[in-house]
Motif scaffolding. Sequence first.
Motif, mmCIF file in Angstrom:
data_model
loop_
_atom_site.group_PDB
_atom_site.id
_atom_site.type_symbol
_atom_site.label_atom_id
_atom_site.label_comp_id
_atom_site.label_asym_id
_atom_site.label_seq_id
_atom_site.Cartn_x
_atom_site.Cartn_y
_atom_site.Cartn_z
ATOM 1 N N SER A 361 0.826 -1.209 0.000
ATOM 2 C CA SER A 361 0.000 0.000 0.000
ATOM 3 C C SER A 361 0.857 1.255 0.000
ATOM 4 O O SER A 361 1.970 1.271 0.529
ATOM 5 N N LYS A 362 0.345 2.319 -0.592
ATOM 6 C CA LYS A 362 1.028 3.609 -0.580
ATOM 7 C C LYS A 362 0.753 4.378 0.713
ATOM 8 O O LYS A 362 1.356 5.428 0.945
ATOM 9 N N ASP A 363 -0.143 3.869 1.526
ATOM 10 C CA ASP A 363 -0.469 4.500 2.806
ATOM 11 C C ASP A 363 0.698 4.312 3.771
ATOM 12 O O ASP A 363 1.106 3.185 4.065
ATOM 13 N N ALA A 364 1.254 5.417 4.271
ATOM 14 C CA ALA A 364 2.405 5.338 5.173
ATOM 15 C C ALA A 364 2.066 4.628 6.477
ATOM 16 O O ALA A 364 2.964 4.156 7.176
ATOM 17 N N ASN A 365 0.776 4.547 6.816
ATOM 18 C CA ASN A 365 0.365 3.878 8.055
ATOM 19 C C ASN A 365 -0.033 2.416 7.832
ATOM 20 O O ASN A 365 -0.566 1.777 8.740
ATOM 21 N N ALA A 366 0.206 1.902 6.630
ATOM 22 C CA ALA A 366 -0.181 0.527 6.314
ATOM 23 C C ALA A 366 0.655 -0.472 7.102
ATOM 24 O O ALA A 366 1.762 -0.181 7.561
ATOM 25 N N PHE A 367 0.111 -1.663 7.259
ATOM 26 C CA PHE A 367 0.798 -2.741 7.971
ATOM 27 C C PHE A 367 1.657 -3.551 7.004
ATOM 28 O O PHE A 367 1.285 -3.776 5.846
ATOM 29 N N ASN A 368 2.821 -3.976 7.494
ATOM 30 C CA ASN A 368 3.657 -4.886 6.722
ATOM 31 C C ASN A 368 3.333 -6.332 7.128
ATOM 32 O O ASN A 368 2.307 -6.584 7.771
ATOM 33 N N ARG A 369 4.209 -7.267 6.778
ATOM 34 C CA ARG A 369 3.962 -8.690 7.075
ATOM 35 C C ARG A 369 5.010 -9.240 8.035
ATOM 36 O O ARG A 369 5.404 -10.399 7.953
ATOM 37 N N ILE A 370 5.427 -8.405 8.971
ATOM 38 C CA ILE A 370 6.511 -8.783 9.876
ATOM 39 C C ILE A 370 6.166 -10.008 10.719
ATOM 40 O O ILE A 370 7.052 -10.776 11.110
ATOM 41 N N ASP A 371 4.881 -10.218 10.975
ATOM 42 C CA ASP A 371 4.468 -11.362 11.790
ATOM 43 C C ASP A 371 4.705 -12.694 11.093
ATOM 44 O O ASP A 371 4.623 -13.756 11.727
ATOM 45 N N LYS A 372 4.998 -12.657 9.803
ATOM 46 C CA LYS A 372 5.272 -13.884 9.050
ATOM 47 C C LYS A 372 6.741 -14.313 9.155
ATOM 48 O O LYS A 372 7.095 -15.410 8.729
ATOM 49 N N VAL A 373 7.585 -13.439 9.709
ATOM 50 C CA VAL A 373 9.011 -13.751 9.825
ATOM 51 C C VAL A 373 9.256 -14.586 11.070
ATOM 52 O O VAL A 373 8.789 -14.224 12.162
ATOM 53 N N PRO A 374 9.970 -15.712 10.969
ATOM 54 C CA PRO A 374 10.319 -16.471 12.184
ATOM 55 C C PRO A 374 11.023 -15.561 13.179
ATOM 56 O O PRO A 374 11.896 -14.761 12.800
ATOM 57 N N LEU A 375 10.653 -15.679 14.459
ATOM 58 C CA LEU A 375 11.131 -14.735 15.462
ATOM 59 C C LEU A 375 12.650 -14.687 15.531
ATOM 60 O O LEU A 375 13.232 -13.597 15.623
ATOM 61 N N ASN A 376 13.313 -15.828 15.479
ATOM 62 C CA ASN A 376 14.768 -15.806 15.616
ATOM 63 C C ASN A 376 15.431 -15.073 14.437
ATOM 64 O O ASN A 376 16.404 -14.344 14.626
ATOM 65 N N ASP A 377 14.878 -15.251 13.224
ATOM 66 C CA ASP A 377 15.407 -14.521 12.065
ATOM 67 C C ASP A 377 15.218 -13.021 12.247
ATOM 68 O O ASP A 377 16.108 -12.226 11.910
ATOM 69 N N LEU A 378 14.057 -12.628 12.776
ATOM 70 C CA LEU A 378 13.777 -11.210 12.980
ATOM 71 C C LEU A 378 14.692 -10.623 14.050
ATOM 72 O O LEU A 378 15.235 -9.528 13.889
ATOM 73 N N LEU A 379 14.875 -11.343 15.150
ATOM 74 C CA LEU A 379 15.748 -10.858 16.221
ATOM 75 C C LEU A 379 17.192 -10.726 15.732
ATOM 76 O O LEU A 379 17.889 -9.761 16.067
#
Length: 404
Positions: A361-379
């Motif tokens: 989305s072009k909306d600056a307040n839109a949500f990404n898909r960060i919850d799909k990333v395995p937690l250890n990879d994100l950390l």
Amino acid sequence: MKGFFSSKSLKKSSSAQIDRRFSCVTCGLYKNVLSPRMEPHGKGKKGILVIGEAPGEWEDRRGKQWQGKVGRVLRRTLREFDIELFEDCVCVNAINCRPPSNKTPSAFQIQCCRPKVWKVIEEFRPKLILLLGNAALESFLAGRWKKKLGGITRWRGWCIPDREVEAWVCPTYHPSYIERKGKGESVEELIWKQDLESALSLLSEPLPYRGNDEKYIECTIDVERIRRFLKELRECKVFVAFDYETTGLKPHSKGHRVVCVSICTADNFCISFPITSSVRGIFKRFLRSEVPKVAQNIKFEDTWSRFYFREEVRNWVWDTMLASHVLDNRPGITGLKFQVYVRFGVLGYDDKVAPYLSSNSKDANAFNRIDKVPLNDLLLYCGLDSLYERRLAKLQMEEIRSGS
């Protein structure tokens, strides 16, 4: 591959980039030249690899690189620095058959010839790689740099300690560009010579960064460990870098949150942990503490701290993005991933998570898909961001202090 910087990464990554649709047969330039598939030339006594653009008329006639007027410019200039092109260097081009009428190589032609260039890198194992012009830059980086590459003006002058090829990589202008400026020392020629001098001065310098930086990241969900660290951090007098991973760019829409945070306190230590109700309170005390704090683009962490944690961050001391602009005002060079590569030689540490951190989305307040990333990879990714931000801030402080 266990980490981002495996010692086997060169062979794997370069060969992985080879698409069988791109080859000498599909390119076809070899059919109409005097010297098809020109071989690398030079003894390489000083461990220098020179990557140029393409053979010209004289190169095609004689079957080796840098034989015409432009070659004489390069050879003469290198002699000023006690470098004999064909004795001390190995020479190869981004494409190794002469294009019709010396046309600028196309991206397709460069991609077809890239395996040949990488074979030279793998077999020669140079100490220093000179990338002369846009075609050389594209040959070396386009298959590895996942973002918009830009041209040689963006990249020239950086001396990159590339960990994958284990060599200094130094892009600069192609000598044909200098030759077209005419006789006499133009500004571009002075810059070109400065670039070459800086690059060649590194021949005896070992790469400053080696190995796998993942080992410096402590990824934890242990609440007691996190609380103990944050309590001890209150006494910290040296500056720390911290970084958020969030559900979007801006926090204003309902439901946005800070998923995790990392805090780097030294060149070789960073802790990364999820934000939960159990650590939220003590983390807020860190935000309002007098611990000196740095970040890449302070506005991001500051805005999220105000909206999500309802805290004003105290004692900001450095913004690595702003400092990058102060040190070099060229466009396109202040991003963290660019700075991490040109300063520390690391590419692709965000490859696993980057597709999930942006929104369609072009909306600056839109949500990404960060919850799909395995937690250890994100950390781990979050921790590396903070580690590199702190190292970058330290370098920038030294450079600004010294006036370099």
